[in-house]
Structures are given as structure tokens and as C-alpha cells.
Design a protein around this motif. Structure first.
Motif, mmCIF file in Angstrom:
data_model
loop_
_atom_site.group_PDB
_atom_site.id
_atom_site.type_symbol
_atom_site.label_atom_id
_atom_site.label_comp_id
_atom_site.label_asym_id
_atom_site.label_seq_id
_atom_site.Cartn_x
_atom_site.Cartn_y
_atom_site.Cartn_z
ATOM 1 N N GLU A 1 105.713 -12.212 109.735
ATOM 2 C CA GLU A 1 106.231 -10.921 108.663
ATOM 3 C C GLU A 1 105.060 -10.362 108.037
ATOM 4 O OE1 GLU A 1 108.590 -13.487 106.010
ATOM 5 O OE2 GLU A 1 110.202 -13.201 107.251
ATOM 6 N N ASN B 1 102.277 -8.180 107.137
ATOM 7 C CA ASN B 1 101.951 -6.715 107.339
ATOM 8 C C ASN B 1 100.733 -6.271 107.642
ATOM 9 O OD1 ASN B 1 102.199 -3.833 106.896
ATOM 10 N ND2 ASN B 1 103.555 -3.640 105.314
ATOM 11 N N LEU C 1 99.778 -3.176 108.010
ATOM 12 C CA LEU C 1 99.548 -1.619 107.948
ATOM 13 C C LEU C 1 98.239 -1.320 107.355
ATOM 14 C CD1 LEU C 1 100.887 1.152 107.697
ATOM 15 C CD2 LEU C 1 101.350 0.579 105.357
ATOM 16 N N PRO D 1 104.528 -2.249 96.517
ATOM 17 C CA PRO D 1 104.711 -2.337 97.948
ATOM 18 C C PRO D 1 106.140 -1.762 98.336
ATOM 19 C CG PRO D 1 104.006 -4.416 96.843
ATOM 20 C CD PRO D 1 104.457 -3.366 95.779
ATOM 21 N N GLU D 2 107.161 -1.683 97.560
ATOM 22 C CA GLU D 2 108.250 -1.255 98.138
ATOM 23 C C GLU D 2 108.283 0.467 98.316
ATOM 24 O OE1 GLU D 2 108.920 -2.243 93.752
ATOM 25 O OE2 GLU D 2 107.919 -3.042 95.391
ATOM 26 N N ASP E 1 106.656 0.799 101.613
ATOM 27 C CA ASP E 1 107.740 0.638 102.570
ATOM 28 C C ASP E 1 108.828 1.757 103.086
ATOM 29 O OD1 ASP E 1 107.136 -1.957 103.308
ATOM 30 O OD2 ASP E 1 108.223 -2.912 101.823
ATOM 31 N N LYS E 2 108.874 2.322 101.670
ATOM 32 C CA LYS E 2 109.970 3.813 101.780
ATOM 33 C C LYS E 2 109.169 4.992 102.345
ATOM 34 C CE LYS E 2 112.650 2.961 97.435
ATOM 35 N NZ LYS E 2 112.933 3.303 96.285
ATOM 36 N N HIS F 1 106.866 4.449 104.471
ATOM 37 C CA HIS F 1 106.575 4.335 106.105
ATOM 38 C C HIS F 1 107.927 4.324 107.037
ATOM 39 C CE1 HIS F 1 104.595 2.115 109.345
ATOM 40 N NE2 HIS F 1 105.507 1.685 109.666
ATOM 41 N N ARG F 2 108.992 4.228 106.046
ATOM 42 C CA ARG F 2 110.217 4.500 107.009
ATOM 43 C C ARG F 2 110.632 6.099 106.954
ATOM 44 N NH1 ARG F 2 111.858 -0.221 103.708
ATOM 45 N NH2 ARG F 2 112.801 1.164 102.315
ATOM 46 N N ASN G 1 102.772 6.230 106.730
ATOM 47 C CA ASN G 1 103.822 6.777 107.523
ATOM 48 C C ASN G 1 103.807 6.677 108.978
ATOM 49 O OD1 ASN G 1 105.646 9.457 108.885
ATOM 50 N ND2 ASN G 1 106.862 7.818 107.430
ATOM 51 N N LYS H 1 103.061 -1.001 111.372
ATOM 52 C CA LYS H 1 102.786 -2.295 110.456
ATOM 53 C C LYS H 1 102.402 -3.546 111.443
ATOM 54 C CE LYS H 1 105.925 -2.439 107.263
ATOM 55 N NZ LYS H 1 107.325 -2.398 106.641
#
Length: 352
Positions: free
Chosen positions: A20, A22, A24, A187-188, A191-192, A194-195, A262, A266
Motif C-alpha cells: 500500500e 505510495n 508517487l 493527501p486526498e 489522489d483526486k 492522480h485519478r 497526474n 504511484k
């Protein structure tokens, strides 16, 4: 009731933890440090020209390298108290120690050099700036709306003539928003970003590269403005022109940071190990850069020269990022610190 963990369950937990993790930012830091090295090596050539392949790579790199590093540094500065307690040993002491060492190297290679502890030589300004950020972070975050205030300070710094290379004041005030942005970035949010669809970043990347090529061949603005180390007037611009340009450069840097977040994987890659030892690469590549500059006349704007410098950059990043190299560097710094600072300080305290 007492819980019983057997070796198999512990191993399973460790595997999940490793899976798990990261990577990145390790991968991003590897890209950033290679960009630093290749840009510095290209620039060391005495025939360096902005309107060349090396010039384009240099411009691209300086559009994001320091902003990117400071963003990442801010992101990992989540414990202000710890940042303050380690700031001297991690950043200011190495700066004080490395300045005379680099001076002696310049004397040896170039035959002459100037030493002034208040004027950071080349890349060592980053250590001084990071010391200031880490030490005062605890106080900065107590200021309401410090992030927008830092943006205003960054723009205003260009109007002040004595905010220059002295004690790295120019860069410290100019780059502050990127460090604080990293600190406040959640951190969130990473993640957004990156997605988001990768096509957006690929399109943005092509625009950024195309725009940089245009700048390289038409010299839209002075190269010195990229460094943000002096006043607007010192770069040959008016104050209004300089402020607008600084806004534009900052927006471009933010676009690059978005692209890296982006598009960079990761998962663990061949970049990860490099990204975990970027400080060693950053410091030690300065020595190689001096050597390249010492024979700068041997390099032209031709394919053999570019191939040699690219190979030197790859080799430098690879060797200087070895765990064994990083261990020796940190051991040396720690031993000198203990001898010069920690042990004498302990003895003084005992006497008092």
C-alpha cells in the motif's frame, strides 16, 4: 484477552503495508533531481545558448524544478515542531560546512574563487532557504491566511532591491508560496489529481513544451527572471513587467506540478530508489558540474557533446543516489556535526 500474533500474520501485515505504500513522490523527486542535474550540466558548457536543444531543456527544467522540490518538501513538513528541531542539523549546518569545501574545489579547478558565507554558491542556496522554511514554519502557520499572504509577499519581493542572492532572501521570499502550498495540500487532493484523465495532462504537457520552445527561440523574457533571486529591475524589466512575468512563471510551474502528480506512477519503479536519496545527488553533482564547467570549452551545441553530458547526468544521478553513497554522505555530516557542535555543546552544558 491477550492477542496472539504468529509470525505468519505479522508477515502478512508487513506485505500489505509494503503493497500500500505510495511511491508517487519518490518517483516525482527522481524526475526533478535528474532535471536539476541535466540542466546544470548543459548550462556549464561555455557555448550554452538558450536557442538550442540544451537551452530548451534548461528552460523546461527551470520552469518546475525548484517549485516542485519545495512543494514536495512542504508536503512532507507535517510536523512543524520536528521541522524546527532538525532544521539546523539537516540544512544550516551542511550549508556552513559545504560553503568552504565548495570554495576550495573552485580554487582547485578554476584557479580563483570568491568566498562569502552570506552569498550561497550555486545550488547551496536551497539548503539556506529550506532552513528558513523549516525553522519558521511553526510560526508561519499561526498567521491567518498565510498562503495568500505568501503569494502577495512573493510578488512584492521583486520590488525590493536588497532581496537578492544575499542569504538567499530573493528566492526564499519568492518561492515561499510553493512550500506552503505543499504543506497545506491534503493527501486526498493528491489522489483526486492522480485519478483525473491522463489525456488532460498529455495535452497540457504538449502545450507547456511547445510554449517553452517558442520562448527559447524568441527570448520573450530574460533568463534571469526564472531564478527569482533578484528584483524585477535587476533582470532588465520594469516592476510591472516583472510582476506579471512572475505570475506567469508561477502558473506554469503549477501546471507542471499537476502534470507530474497526474502522470507519475504511484507504484515502485526504477525511479523510486533515486527519489529516496535526492539530497545526496543534489549536493554531490555540484562537484561534477564544476569539473564540466572547467572544461566547458570542450562542449559545443552538437550531438557528441549532448550525448556526453546526458551520459554524465545519468551516471551522476545513478551513482550519487546509491544507498551506500547516501549513507557515507550522511555519516560524514553526522560525524562532523557531532565533533563540531553536539559534543562541545554537551560539555558546555555539563560545565554550566
Amino acid at each position: 484477552m491477550k492477542k496472539d500474533y504468529n509470525i505468519n500474520s505479522i508477515t502478512k501485515i508487513n506485505k500489505i503495508h509494503i503493497k500500500e505504500r505510495n511511491y508517487l513522490f519518490d518517483n516525482i523527486k527522481a524526475i526533478l533531481i535528474f532535471s536539476v542535474v541535466i540542466a546544470h550540466y548543459f548550462r556549464a558548457s561555455s557555448s550554452f545558448a538558450v536557442s538550442s536543444f540544451g537551452g530548451v531543456i534548461y528552460l523546461i527544467s527551470f520552469s518546475y524544478i525548484m517549485q516542485g522540490f519545495l512543494f514536495v518538501s512542504g508536503y512532507f513538513s507535517r510536523k512543524p515542531e520536528k521541522c524546527r528541531s532538525t532544521a539546523f542539523e539537516t540544512f544550516l549546518f551542511p550549508y556552513i560546512l559545504l560553503m568552504p569545501i565548495m570554495f576550495l574545489l573552485r580554487i582547485t579547478i578554476f584557479g580563483k574563487a570568491h568566498f562569502d558565507l552570506t552569498l550561497p554558491t550555486m545550488a547551496l542556496w536551497y539548503l539556506l532557504t529550506m532552513f528558513i522554511y523549516r525553522y519558521f514554519l511553526k510560526d508561519l502557520i499561526k498567521i491567518k491566511n498565510i498562503l495568500p499572504i505568501s503569494i502577495a509577499v512573493s510578488l512584492a519581493a521583486g520590488y525590493i532591491p536588497f532581496f537578492d542572492s544575499t542569504l538567499s532572501l530573493g528566492r526564499t521570499f519568492s518561492f515561499l508560496p510553493f512550500f506552503l502550498l505543499g504543506y497545506y495540500f491534503k493527501p486526498e487532493w493528491i489522489d483526486k489529481l492522480h485519478r483525473l484523465p491522463k489525456t488532460v495532462s498529455w495535452f497540457l504537457l504538449s502545450v507547456l513544451i511547445g510554449f517553452t520552445i517558442h520562448i527559447a527561440f524568441y527570448r520573450v523574457f530574460p533568463l534571469e527572471a526564472l531564478y527569482m533571486k533578484g528584483s524585477y529591475v535587476s533582470t532588465g524589466l520594469t516592476n510591472d513587467q516583472g510582476m506579471l512575468l512572475r505570475i506567469g512563471i508561477s502558473l506554469i510551474s503549477l501546471a507542471w506540478i499537476f502534470v507530474f502528480i497526474n502522470l507519475t506512477p504511484k507504484s515502485r519503479t526504477f525511479l523510486t530508489a533515486v527519489g529516496q536519496n535526492t539530497m545526496t545527488v543534489y549536493i554531490l553533482h555540484i562537484i561534477v558540474r564544476y569539473l564540466i564547467k572547467g572544461i566547458g570549452g570542450s562542449f559545443g551545441q552538437d550531438i557528441p557533446s549532448y550525448l556526453f553530458l546526458i551520459a554524465a547526468a545519468i551516471l551522476s544521478v545513478w551513482v550519487f543516489s546509491w544507498p551506500s553513497t547516501a549513507e557515507r554522505y550522511h555519516r560524514f555530516m553526522n560525524n562532523v556535526y557531532q565533533f563540531v557542535v553536539a559534543i562541545p555543546l554537551t560539555l558546555i552544558r555539563q560545565i554550566l
